[in-house]
Write an enzyme that holds these catalytic residues in place. Structure first.
Site, PDB file in Angstrom:
ATOM      1  N   CYS A  92     -98.300  79.336  -1.957  1.00 10.28           N
ATOM      2  CA  CYS A  92     -98.971  79.329  -3.262  1.00 10.28           C
ATOM      3  C   CYS A  92    -100.328  78.642  -3.219  1.00 10.28           C
ATOM      4  CB  CYS A  92     -98.106  78.641  -4.309  1.00 10.28           C
ATOM      5  SG  CYS A  92     -96.515  79.437  -4.613  1.00 10.28           S
ATOM      6  N   HIS A 366     -98.761  84.189 -11.974  1.00 13.20           N
ATOM      7  CA  HIS A 366     -99.071  83.479 -10.726  1.00 13.20           C
ATOM      8  C   HIS A 366     -99.105  84.470  -9.563  1.00 13.20           C
ATOM      9  CE1 HIS A 366     -98.944  80.747  -7.430  1.00 13.20           C
ATOM     10  NE2 HIS A 366     -97.659  80.456  -7.421  1.00 13.20           N
ATOM     11  N   CYS A 396     -98.547  73.115  -6.275  1.00  9.45           N
ATOM     12  CA  CYS A 396     -97.511  72.989  -5.257  1.00  9.45           C
ATOM     13  C   CYS A 396     -97.507  74.237  -4.375  1.00  9.45           C
ATOM     14  CB  CYS A 396     -96.139  72.796  -5.895  1.00  9.45           C
ATOM     15  SG  CYS A 396     -95.623  74.155  -6.974  1.00  9.45           S
TER      16      CYS A 396
END
Length: 410
Positions: A92, A366, A396
Protein backbone atom coordinates in the site's frame (compact mmCIF):
# COMPACT_ATOMS: atom_id res chain seq x y z
CA UNK A 1 21.63 18.57 -0.71
CA UNK A 2 19.40 20.43 -3.13
CA UNK A 3 15.64 20.82 -3.27
CA UNK A 4 13.08 18.70 -5.09
CA UNK A 5 10.27 20.93 -6.29
CA UNK A 6 6.80 19.57 -6.94
CA UNK A 7 5.60 21.19 -10.16
CA UNK A 8 2.31 19.39 -10.62
CA UNK A 9 0.21 16.43 -9.46
CA UNK A 10 -2.81 14.77 -10.99
CA UNK A 11 -4.89 11.62 -10.79
CA UNK A 12 -7.76 9.76 -12.37
CA UNK A 13 -11.14 9.46 -10.67
CA UNK A 14 -11.43 6.26 -8.66
CA UNK A 15 -13.75 3.68 -10.17
CA UNK A 16 -15.44 0.86 -8.29
CA UNK A 17 -12.98 -2.04 -8.43
CA UNK A 18 -15.35 -4.79 -9.52
CA UNK A 19 -15.64 -6.32 -12.97
CA UNK A 20 -19.04 -5.55 -14.43
CA UNK A 21 -19.73 -2.80 -11.89
CA UNK A 22 -16.87 -0.32 -12.11
CA UNK A 23 -16.50 2.13 -14.99
CA UNK A 24 -12.73 1.53 -15.24
CA UNK A 25 -12.71 -2.22 -14.68
CA UNK A 26 -12.49 -3.05 -18.38
CA UNK A 27 -9.54 -0.71 -18.99
CA UNK A 28 -5.92 -1.83 -19.26
CA UNK A 29 -3.96 -0.53 -16.23
CA UNK A 30 -1.29 0.88 -18.52
CA UNK A 31 -4.01 3.06 -20.05
CA UNK A 32 -4.83 4.51 -16.63
CA UNK A 33 -1.15 5.19 -16.01
CA UNK A 34 -0.84 6.75 -19.46
CA UNK A 35 -3.81 9.00 -18.72
CA UNK A 36 -2.06 10.81 -15.87
CA UNK A 37 1.37 10.78 -17.51
CA UNK A 38 -0.06 12.34 -20.66
CA UNK A 39 -1.85 14.95 -18.55
CA UNK A 40 1.38 15.94 -16.79
CA UNK A 41 3.11 16.35 -20.13
CA UNK A 42 0.32 18.45 -21.61
CA UNK A 43 -0.35 20.58 -18.51
CA UNK A 44 3.33 21.45 -18.14
CA UNK A 45 4.46 21.53 -21.78
CA UNK A 46 7.04 18.84 -21.07
CA UNK A 47 9.70 17.78 -23.48
CA UNK A 48 9.38 14.13 -22.49
CA UNK A 49 12.82 13.35 -23.90
CA UNK A 50 14.16 15.28 -20.90
CA UNK A 51 12.30 13.18 -18.31
CA UNK A 52 15.16 11.40 -16.56
CA UNK A 53 13.04 8.67 -15.04
CA UNK A 54 9.55 7.58 -14.08
CA UNK A 55 9.32 5.87 -10.68
CA UNK A 56 6.06 3.95 -10.46
CA UNK A 57 4.27 2.04 -7.71
CA UNK A 58 2.20 -1.07 -8.37
CA UNK A 59 1.62 -3.69 -5.71
CA UNK A 60 0.20 -6.64 -7.64
CA UNK A 61 2.81 -7.00 -10.39
CA UNK A 62 1.33 -9.87 -12.35
CA UNK A 63 -0.90 -10.33 -15.36
CA UNK A 64 -1.83 -7.01 -16.96
CA UNK A 65 0.00 -5.17 -14.16
CA UNK A 66 3.29 -6.98 -14.75
CA UNK A 67 6.21 -6.01 -16.95
CA UNK A 68 7.26 -2.62 -15.50
CA UNK A 69 4.13 -0.51 -15.76
CA UNK A 70 6.08 2.72 -15.25
CA UNK A 71 7.91 2.24 -18.52
CA UNK A 72 4.99 0.78 -20.45
CA UNK A 73 2.53 3.47 -19.35
CA UNK A 74 4.98 6.14 -20.48
CA UNK A 75 5.26 4.54 -23.90
CA UNK A 76 1.48 4.25 -24.05
CA UNK A 77 1.26 7.96 -23.20
CA UNK A 78 3.43 8.84 -26.19
CA UNK A 79 6.51 9.79 -24.20
CA UNK A 80 9.84 9.95 -25.97
CA UNK A 81 11.62 6.60 -25.77
CA UNK A 82 14.45 8.30 -23.88
CA UNK A 83 12.18 8.72 -20.84
CA UNK A 84 13.08 5.67 -18.76
CA UNK A 85 10.82 4.01 -16.18
CA UNK A 86 10.80 1.56 -13.28
CA UNK A 87 8.14 -0.05 -11.09
CA UNK A 88 8.38 -0.84 -7.38
CA UNK A 89 6.31 -2.56 -4.70
CA UNK A 90 5.94 -1.50 -1.08
CA UNK A 91 2.38 -2.84 -0.95
CA UNK A 92 0.00 0.00 0.00
CA UNK A 93 2.92 2.36 0.56
CA UNK A 94 4.16 2.15 -3.02
CA UNK A 95 2.80 5.54 -4.09
CA UNK A 96 4.61 7.41 -1.31
CA UNK A 97 7.79 5.43 -1.85
CA UNK A 98 7.81 6.22 -5.58
CA UNK A 99 7.57 9.92 -4.68
CA UNK A 100 10.31 9.66 -2.06
CA UNK A 101 12.71 7.97 -4.46
CA UNK A 102 11.93 10.43 -7.25
CA UNK A 103 12.50 13.34 -4.88
CA UNK A 104 15.74 11.84 -3.59
CA UNK A 105 17.13 11.50 -7.11
CA UNK A 106 16.46 15.18 -7.72
CA UNK A 107 17.69 16.33 -4.29
CA UNK A 108 20.93 14.38 -4.73
CA UNK A 109 21.64 16.12 -8.03
CA UNK A 110 21.66 12.88 -9.97
CA UNK A 111 18.57 13.81 -12.02
CA UNK A 112 16.65 16.98 -12.86
CA UNK A 113 13.19 15.92 -14.02
CA UNK A 114 11.52 12.85 -12.53
CA UNK A 115 7.92 11.67 -12.39
CA UNK A 116 6.56 9.56 -9.55
CA UNK A 117 3.21 7.85 -9.34
CA UNK A 118 1.35 4.59 -9.31
CA UNK A 119 -1.58 2.60 -10.55
CA UNK A 120 -3.65 -0.29 -9.26
CA UNK A 121 -6.58 -2.09 -10.83
CA UNK A 122 -8.24 -3.70 -7.86
CA UNK A 123 -10.87 -5.07 -10.24
CA UNK A 124 -8.13 -7.29 -11.68
CA UNK A 125 -6.78 -8.51 -8.34
CA UNK A 126 -7.90 -12.11 -8.70
CA UNK A 127 -6.66 -12.43 -12.28
CA UNK A 128 -3.35 -10.67 -11.65
CA UNK A 129 -2.49 -12.41 -8.37
CA UNK A 130 -1.99 -15.67 -10.31
CA UNK A 131 -1.12 -17.84 -7.32
CA UNK A 132 1.30 -15.32 -5.81
CA UNK A 133 1.05 -16.93 -2.38
CA UNK A 134 0.04 -13.77 -0.54
CA UNK A 135 2.00 -12.27 2.34
CA UNK A 136 5.12 -14.27 3.01
CA UNK A 137 4.73 -16.17 -0.29
CA UNK A 138 4.12 -19.49 1.48
CA UNK A 139 7.49 -19.36 3.26
CA UNK A 140 6.90 -21.66 6.24
CA UNK A 141 10.07 -20.56 8.01
CA UNK A 142 9.07 -16.89 7.82
CA UNK A 143 5.50 -17.68 8.87
CA UNK A 144 6.79 -19.37 12.01
CA UNK A 145 8.70 -16.21 12.97
CA UNK A 146 6.33 -13.53 11.70
CA UNK A 147 2.83 -14.85 10.96
CA UNK A 148 1.04 -12.38 8.69
CA UNK A 149 -2.74 -12.67 8.60
CA UNK A 150 -5.23 -10.97 6.32
CA UNK A 151 -5.18 -7.20 6.83
CA UNK A 152 -8.81 -7.15 7.95
CA UNK A 153 -8.04 -9.62 10.72
CA UNK A 154 -5.07 -7.48 11.72
CA UNK A 155 -7.32 -4.41 11.84
CA UNK A 156 -9.72 -6.16 14.18
CA UNK A 157 -6.79 -7.33 16.31
CA UNK A 158 -5.38 -3.80 16.61
CA UNK A 159 -8.78 -2.42 17.62
CA UNK A 160 -9.14 -5.20 20.20
CA UNK A 161 -5.67 -4.62 21.66
CA UNK A 162 -6.21 -0.86 21.90
CA UNK A 163 -9.79 -1.28 23.10
CA UNK A 164 -11.12 0.98 20.34
CA UNK A 165 -14.87 0.34 20.11
CA UNK A 166 -16.82 -0.20 16.92
CA UNK A 167 -18.83 2.95 17.63
CA UNK A 168 -15.71 5.08 17.23
CA UNK A 169 -14.79 3.32 14.00
CA UNK A 170 -18.29 3.71 12.54
CA UNK A 171 -18.25 7.39 13.48
CA UNK A 172 -14.95 7.82 11.65
CA UNK A 173 -16.33 6.01 8.58
CA UNK A 174 -19.42 8.22 8.49
CA UNK A 175 -17.29 11.35 8.90
CA UNK A 176 -15.09 10.28 6.00
CA UNK A 177 -18.17 10.07 3.79
CA UNK A 178 -19.48 13.45 5.02
CA UNK A 179 -16.19 15.21 4.35
CA UNK A 180 -15.81 13.62 0.92
CA UNK A 181 -19.32 14.68 -0.03
CA UNK A 182 -18.54 18.29 0.85
CA UNK A 183 -15.21 18.19 -0.99
CA UNK A 184 -16.84 16.83 -4.16
CA UNK A 185 -19.71 19.31 -4.03
CA UNK A 186 -17.29 22.21 -3.63
CA UNK A 187 -14.97 20.99 -6.40
CA UNK A 188 -11.95 20.63 -4.13
CA UNK A 189 -10.54 17.77 -6.24
CA UNK A 190 -11.14 19.41 -9.63
CA UNK A 191 -7.63 20.81 -10.08
CA UNK A 192 -6.07 17.35 -9.98
CA UNK A 193 -8.80 15.18 -11.50
CA UNK A 194 -8.10 13.89 -15.04
CA UNK A 195 -11.03 12.25 -16.87
CA UNK A 196 -10.36 8.83 -18.34
CA UNK A 197 -10.99 8.69 -22.10
CA UNK A 198 -10.92 5.46 -24.11
CA UNK A 199 -9.03 4.92 -27.37
CA UNK A 200 -12.08 5.99 -29.37
CA UNK A 201 -12.34 9.30 -27.55
CA UNK A 202 -15.31 8.31 -25.42
CA UNK A 203 -15.62 9.46 -21.82
CA UNK A 204 -15.17 6.51 -19.46
CA UNK A 205 -15.15 8.24 -16.06
CA UNK A 206 -14.89 11.87 -14.95
CA UNK A 207 -16.03 11.69 -11.31
CA UNK A 208 -15.46 9.71 -8.14
CA UNK A 209 -17.51 6.53 -8.41
CA UNK A 210 -17.20 5.00 -4.95
CA UNK A 211 -18.56 7.52 -2.37
CA UNK A 212 -21.88 6.88 -0.63
CA UNK A 213 -23.32 10.30 0.31
CA UNK A 214 -25.71 10.32 3.22
CA UNK A 215 -23.95 7.53 5.11
CA UNK A 216 -24.46 7.80 8.86
CA UNK A 217 -22.97 6.02 11.85
CA UNK A 218 -26.45 4.66 12.61
CA UNK A 219 -26.62 3.02 9.19
CA UNK A 220 -23.12 1.61 9.57
CA UNK A 221 -24.05 0.08 12.92
CA UNK A 222 -26.39 -2.29 11.08
CA UNK A 223 -23.64 -3.83 8.92
CA UNK A 224 -22.30 -7.25 9.83
CA UNK A 225 -18.55 -7.56 10.51
CA UNK A 226 -16.65 -8.65 7.41
CA UNK A 227 -13.84 -10.73 8.83
CA UNK A 228 -15.33 -12.97 11.54
CA UNK A 229 -15.84 -16.01 9.33
CA UNK A 230 -12.59 -15.40 7.44
CA UNK A 231 -10.65 -15.48 10.70
CA UNK A 232 -11.40 -19.18 11.18
CA UNK A 233 -11.07 -20.34 7.58
CA UNK A 234 -8.22 -22.88 7.11
CA UNK A 235 -5.50 -21.76 4.73
CA UNK A 236 -4.22 -24.06 1.98
CA UNK A 237 -3.10 -27.49 3.15
CA UNK A 238 -1.62 -26.24 6.42
CA UNK A 239 -4.98 -25.98 8.15
CA UNK A 240 -3.83 -22.92 10.06
CA UNK A 241 -6.30 -20.05 10.33
CA UNK A 242 -5.78 -16.29 10.47
CA UNK A 243 -6.96 -16.28 14.08
CA UNK A 244 -4.31 -18.87 14.93
CA UNK A 245 -1.67 -16.73 13.21
CA UNK A 246 -2.47 -13.83 15.51
CA UNK A 247 -2.56 -16.17 18.51
CA UNK A 248 1.01 -17.27 17.80
CA UNK A 249 2.15 -13.75 18.78
CA UNK A 250 -0.74 -12.66 21.00
CA UNK A 251 -2.05 -15.81 22.72
CA UNK A 252 -4.24 -13.97 25.23
CA UNK A 253 -5.91 -11.65 22.74
CA UNK A 254 -9.62 -12.11 22.12
CA UNK A 255 -10.32 -10.54 18.74
CA UNK A 256 -13.52 -8.54 18.50
CA UNK A 257 -14.64 -8.16 14.89
CA UNK A 258 -15.46 -4.49 14.37
CA UNK A 259 -14.61 -3.77 10.73
CA UNK A 260 -16.96 -4.06 7.77
CA UNK A 261 -17.43 -2.58 4.30
CA UNK A 262 -18.55 0.76 5.73
CA UNK A 263 -15.49 1.44 7.90
CA UNK A 264 -12.85 -0.15 5.66
CA UNK A 265 -11.23 1.25 2.53
CA UNK A 266 -13.09 1.01 -0.76
CA UNK A 267 -11.93 -1.40 -3.46
CA UNK A 268 -11.26 0.82 -6.49
CA UNK A 269 -9.22 1.30 -9.66
CA UNK A 270 -7.11 4.41 -10.22
CA UNK A 271 -3.79 6.07 -11.08
CA UNK A 272 -1.87 9.18 -10.01
CA UNK A 273 1.34 10.99 -10.95
CA UNK A 274 3.56 13.77 -9.54
CA UNK A 275 6.10 15.88 -11.45
CA UNK A 276 9.37 16.70 -9.63
CA UNK A 277 12.06 19.06 -10.91
CA UNK A 278 15.28 20.55 -9.64
CA UNK A 279 15.13 24.32 -9.04
CA UNK A 280 17.67 24.84 -11.82
CA UNK A 281 15.65 22.89 -14.36
CA UNK A 282 12.37 24.48 -13.30
CA UNK A 283 13.74 28.02 -13.56
CA UNK A 284 15.33 27.42 -16.95
CA UNK A 285 12.02 26.03 -18.27
CA UNK A 286 9.73 28.66 -16.72
CA UNK A 287 8.09 26.11 -14.42
CA UNK A 288 6.33 27.45 -11.34
CA UNK A 289 6.87 25.25 -8.27
CA UNK A 290 3.94 24.43 -6.02
CA UNK A 291 5.84 22.81 -3.15
CA UNK A 292 9.11 21.25 -2.09
CA UNK A 293 9.89 18.01 -0.31
CA UNK A 294 11.05 18.69 3.25
CA UNK A 295 11.76 15.15 4.46
CA UNK A 296 10.92 11.50 3.92
CA UNK A 297 11.16 8.50 6.22
CA UNK A 298 10.33 4.81 6.44
CA UNK A 299 9.41 2.78 9.50
CA UNK A 300 8.81 -0.88 10.24
CA UNK A 301 6.64 -2.40 12.98
CA UNK A 302 5.11 -5.73 13.94
CA UNK A 303 4.28 -7.69 10.73
CA UNK A 304 1.52 -9.64 12.49
CA UNK A 305 -0.46 -6.55 13.46
CA UNK A 306 0.94 -4.94 10.32
CA UNK A 307 -1.01 -1.64 10.54
CA UNK A 308 0.74 0.21 13.38
CA UNK A 309 3.74 1.86 11.71
CA UNK A 310 2.17 5.19 10.55
CA UNK A 311 2.39 6.82 13.97
CA UNK A 312 6.08 6.00 14.45
CA UNK A 313 6.74 6.97 10.82
CA UNK A 314 5.14 10.38 11.39
CA UNK A 315 7.25 10.96 14.49
CA UNK A 316 10.38 9.92 12.60
CA UNK A 317 9.81 12.17 9.59
CA UNK A 318 9.05 15.30 11.66
CA UNK A 319 12.20 14.67 13.71
CA UNK A 320 14.21 14.27 10.53
CA UNK A 321 12.78 17.56 9.29
CA UNK A 322 13.68 19.31 12.55
CA UNK A 323 10.01 19.97 13.17
CA UNK A 324 7.31 18.95 15.62
CA UNK A 325 3.86 17.53 14.97
CA UNK A 326 2.51 20.95 15.90
CA UNK A 327 4.32 22.43 12.89
CA UNK A 328 2.24 20.33 10.48
CA UNK A 329 -0.83 22.10 9.08
CA UNK A 330 -2.53 19.10 7.45
CA UNK A 331 -2.20 15.32 7.72
CA UNK A 332 -3.26 12.62 5.27
CA UNK A 333 -3.35 9.13 6.77
CA UNK A 334 -4.72 6.40 4.53
CA UNK A 335 -7.93 4.87 5.86
CA UNK A 336 -7.01 1.31 5.00
CA UNK A 337 -9.30 0.48 7.92
CA UNK A 338 -10.92 2.91 10.32
CA UNK A 339 -8.69 1.74 13.16
CA UNK A 340 -5.57 2.89 11.30
CA UNK A 341 -6.72 6.50 11.21
CA UNK A 342 -8.37 6.37 14.63
CA UNK A 343 -5.27 4.97 16.35
CA UNK A 344 -3.01 7.41 14.46
CA UNK A 345 -5.01 10.41 15.68
CA UNK A 346 -5.29 9.10 19.24
CA UNK A 347 -1.63 8.13 19.58
CA UNK A 348 -0.34 11.44 18.21
CA UNK A 349 -3.04 13.50 19.95
CA UNK A 350 -3.89 15.33 16.72
CA UNK A 351 -6.48 17.97 16.03
CA UNK A 352 -9.03 16.03 13.97
CA UNK A 353 -9.80 19.12 11.90
CA UNK A 354 -6.30 18.77 10.42
CA UNK A 355 -6.56 15.10 9.44
CA UNK A 356 -8.11 13.82 6.18
CA UNK A 357 -10.13 17.01 5.85
CA UNK A 358 -11.67 15.94 2.53
CA UNK A 359 -12.46 12.38 3.51
CA UNK A 360 -10.23 9.47 2.66
CA UNK A 361 -10.19 5.87 1.49
CA UNK A 362 -13.30 4.72 3.37
CA UNK A 363 -15.31 7.14 1.25
CA UNK A 364 -13.13 7.47 -1.84
CA UNK A 365 -11.36 4.13 -2.18
CA UNK A 366 -7.81 2.80 -2.03
CA UNK A 367 -6.13 1.88 -5.34
CA UNK A 368 -3.18 0.22 -3.58
CA UNK A 369 -0.10 1.29 -5.57
CA UNK A 370 -1.53 4.69 -6.48
CA UNK A 371 -2.94 5.86 -3.15
CA UNK A 372 0.22 7.43 -1.72
CA UNK A 373 0.68 9.61 -4.80
CA UNK A 374 -3.02 10.49 -4.71
CA UNK A 375 -2.70 11.66 -1.11
CA UNK A 376 0.35 13.83 -1.81
CA UNK A 377 -1.61 15.61 -4.53
CA UNK A 378 -4.66 15.86 -2.27
CA UNK A 379 -2.78 17.47 0.60
CA UNK A 380 -1.05 19.88 -1.79
CA UNK A 381 -4.37 21.01 -3.28
CA UNK A 382 -5.81 21.50 0.21
CA UNK A 383 -2.78 23.43 1.45
CA UNK A 384 -3.30 25.79 -1.46
CA UNK A 385 -7.05 26.06 -0.88
CA UNK A 386 -6.60 26.95 2.79
CA UNK A 387 -3.40 28.98 2.23
CA UNK A 388 -1.44 26.75 4.60
CA UNK A 389 2.19 25.63 4.44
CA UNK A 390 3.06 22.08 5.46
CA UNK A 391 1.49 18.68 4.92
CA UNK A 392 2.43 15.21 6.15
CA UNK A 393 1.33 12.05 4.33
CA UNK A 394 1.72 8.52 5.66
CA UNK A 395 0.05 5.14 5.41
CA UNK A 396 0.33 1.59 6.61
CA UNK A 397 1.69 -1.10 4.31
CA UNK A 398 1.61 -4.87 4.52
CA UNK A 399 4.57 -6.45 6.24
CA UNK A 400 4.21 -3.92 9.06
CA UNK A 401 5.64 -0.85 7.30
CA UNK A 402 4.86 2.84 6.76
CA UNK A 403 6.54 5.41 4.52
CA UNK A 404 6.03 9.10 5.29
CA UNK A 405 6.69 12.39 3.54
CA UNK A 406 6.45 16.08 4.48
CA UNK A 407 5.91 18.70 1.80
CA UNK A 408 5.96 22.49 2.11
CA UNK A 409 4.31 24.98 -0.20
CA UNK A 410 6.51 27.39 -2.08
Amino acid sequence: MGDAWIIDACRTPRGVGKVGKGALAHMHPQHLGATVLKALAERNNLNTAEVDDIVWGTSMQGGTQGGDMGRMAALDAGYDVRASGMTLDRFCGSGITSASIAAAQVMSGMEDLVIAGGCEMMSGFAANSNGSGGLGSKNARLAAIHPQPHQGIAADAVASLDKIPREALDALGAESQRRAEIAIQQGRFDNSLIPVIDVDGNMVLDREEYPRPGTTAEKLANLAPSFAAMADYPLDDTGITFRQMVAQKYPDLVIEHVHHAGNSSGVVDGAAAILFASPEYAKSHAMTPRARVVATANMGDDPTLMLNAPGPAARKVVERAGMTLGDIDLFEINEAFAVVSEKFQRDLDLDRDKVNVNGAAIALGHPIGATGSVLIGTVLDELERQDLQTGLVTMCAAGGMAPAIIIERI
